[in-house]
Enzyme design. Structure first.
Site, short mmCIF file in Angstrom:
data_model
loop_
_atom_site.label_atom_id
_atom_site.label_comp_id
_atom_site.label_asym_id
_atom_site.label_seq_id
_atom_site.Cartn_x
_atom_site.Cartn_y
_atom_site.Cartn_z
NE ARG A 78 13.37 115.75 13.94
CZ ARG A 78 14.28 114.91 13.42
NH1 ARG A 78 14.11 114.46 12.18
NH2 ARG A 78 15.32 114.52 14.12
CG ASN A 153 18.50 112.88 12.87
OD1 ASN A 153 17.29 112.75 12.98
ND2 ASN A 153 19.24 112.10 12.08
CD GLU A 154 17.86 108.69 12.64
OE1 GLU A 154 18.86 108.27 12.01
OE2 GLU A 154 16.71 108.67 12.18
CG HIS A 220 13.72 108.96 14.16
ND1 HIS A 220 14.80 109.57 13.56
CD2 HIS A 220 13.13 109.91 14.92
CE1 HIS A 220 14.86 110.85 13.94
NE2 HIS A 220 13.85 111.07 14.77
CE1 TYR A 222 12.08 106.43 7.87
CE2 TYR A 222 13.29 106.72 9.92
CZ TYR A 222 12.68 107.25 8.80
OH TYR A 222 12.66 108.61 8.62
CD GLU A 249 13.99 111.19 10.79
OE1 GLU A 249 14.23 110.12 10.17
OE2 GLU A 249 14.85 112.04 11.03
CD1 TRP A 278 12.91 110.79 5.14
CD2 TRP A 278 13.53 112.16 6.81
NE1 TRP A 278 14.07 111.40 4.75
CE2 TRP A 278 14.48 112.24 5.76
CE3 TRP A 278 13.70 112.93 7.95
CZ2 TRP A 278 15.59 113.08 5.85
CZ3 TRP A 278 14.81 113.75 8.04
CH2 TRP A 278 15.75 113.82 6.99
#
Length: 450
Positions: A78, A153-154, A220, A222, A249, A278
């Protein structure tokens, strides 16, 4: 501020799970597309992303990174691009795609400027991101088998996350109206982590906005996903609704409050979900770097884990068949330090024949990933068997896309249900993990066909 860029520097680390969004198979698919919960290639073969994010827009000179992540086993990269609103503009899209293809990597291209829109004042809107893709259209058309367009992205922060649904649907509609036929990927709001569940609860609306029914969602993962329960509950909802999913991610548990990467890797493998960690290198806070200073010989704890650990990239990645000379494409050679191919045409009874070519995809001390390309001869075949003799110190530990057995030093690989029937001149590939000591010799292969 983290090079992971604003995304990780907000109220908490952010997660983006790429959820492949399903309505029905893409009409007249021209390349990578959605079928059911899966991403498949134009020839109908499922493709599961196993790769990493590369911060290209901030490190445009680090072009060796494409070959480096490939040598470590990745099948996808990516690539971070900029629209010019905050970073870039990235006007080297054609070169980026060429680097991906030269290194036999599926290319997910994303505009990073949209990160945290609505909360981050400098962020670009999704509509502005689409304008960037339109400006780069000449480099993208014809690459549908190699490229996924991750629109932004996001794209929404934590302020008014509900705007995500209309903005994402409008962006997809505008992409299609401007002639893009690619597989599209859309990231969740809340800096990618969807902790308010806007994407989860409105996914179908977004999928229905795609006239080609060829959009995949991305989450994503996290700090919001720091327990196994948080991860499995989220993934269960998409699976129950039949929506394909990619984890676009995620980071790793470098302290007790961070992402439970072990569960992410295990669940992705069990569910057949793609993942993209990531990130390769270059973070302002290097805790999320996989390679120190972009050096593949200096993998960090995170890099060792995602590439070499259980359910990691080396153990689970399979190269896209478009790079294997099958019906959707032709081979693109990847530079390797040692000879890696051993073509051995082998005629069989009835005038049928097949050939087998052996290639070392990646090699590291004591281990390697191999690939064999099987090609039918001048007649169609209904099955194939490839055999070779292991050199002293070699062993095969795991294989995919073939049933592989070992008797003494002889390895026998037979087709599985979906890749035995090959038309004249058509090819398929299978891969395996092996160990070696002494000399990782290239064997002579024998191929027989029925």
């Amino acid at each position: 501020m983290k090079r992971r860029i604003v995304t990780l520097g907000a109220a908490f680390l952010v997660v983006v799970a790429s959820v492949l969004v399903f309505v029905k198979p893409a009409d007249a698919a021209v390349g990578l597309h959605v079928e059911g919960r899966d991403i498949v290639e134009a020839n109908g073969r499922p493709f599961v992303m196993r790769g990493v994010n590369h911060p290209h827009v901030w490190f445009t000179g680090q072009t060796d990174s494409f070959a480096d992540v490939k040598a470590l086993g990745a099948n996808t990269v990516r690539v971070v691009l900029g629209s010019g609103k905050r970073w870039g503009p990235s006007t080297d899209v054609a070169n980026v795609i060429s680097l991906c293809k030269q290194n036999r990597l599926i290319c997910v291209l994303e505009v990073h400027d949209t990160t945290g829109y609505g909360e981050e004042g400098a962020a670009a809107s999704l509509d502005e991101a689409v304008d960037y893709w339109i400006s780069q259209k000449s480099a993208l058309v014809g690459q549908e088998g190699y490229v996924v367009i991750n629109i932004g992205n996001e794209p929404i922060g934590n302020v008014n996350a509900g705007q995500w649904t209309a903005a994402t649907a409008a962006a997809i509609t505008k992409m299609r109206a401007n002639g893009f036929e690619h597989l599209l990927m859309v990231d969740a709001p809340n800096w990618g982590q969807d902790w308010q569940y806007v994407m989860r609860d409105n996914a179908q609306t977004v999928l229905d906005a795609d006239s080609r029914h060829n959009t995949v969602l991305s989450i994503h993962m996290y700090a919001v996903f720091n327990t196994a329960k948080a991860i499995t509950d989220y993934l269960d909802r998409f699976e129950a609704n039949g929506w394909p999913l990619v984890i676009g991610e995620f980071g790793w548990r470098f302290n007790a409050n961070e992402v439970d990467h072990e569960t992410i890797l295990a669940e992705a493998q069990a569910r057949g979900l793609g993942y993209l960690g990531w990130s390769w290198s270059g973070n302002t806070d290097p805790i999320l770097d996989m390679a120190t200073d972009f050096d593949p010989a200096r993998l960090t704890t995170w890099g060792q884990r995602i590439f070499n650990g259980a359910n990691g990239i080396k153990a689970t990645a399979s190269e896209a068949t478009i790079f294997g000379g099958g019906p959707t494409g032709t081979p693109s050679p990847i530079p390797t330090p040692t000879p890696t191919e051993s073509p051995t045409p082998s005629p069989t009874g009835g005038g049928k024949a097949c050939a087998a070519e052996y290639r070392v995809v990646g090699q590291w001390p004591g281990g390697f990933q191999g690939e064999v390309r099987v090609t039918a001869g001048s007649s169609a075949i209904s099955g194939w068997t490839v055999t070779w003799t292991l050199a002293s110190g070699q062993a095969v530990s795991q294989a995919w896309n073939a049933t592989v057995t070992t008797g003494g030093s002889v390895v026998t690989a037979r087709n599985v249900s979906y890749n035995g029937s090959l038309g004249a001149g058509v090819a398929t590939t299978f891969g395996f993990l092996g160990s070696w000591s002494g000399d990782n010799a290239v064997p002579t292969l024998s191929c027989t066909a029925t």
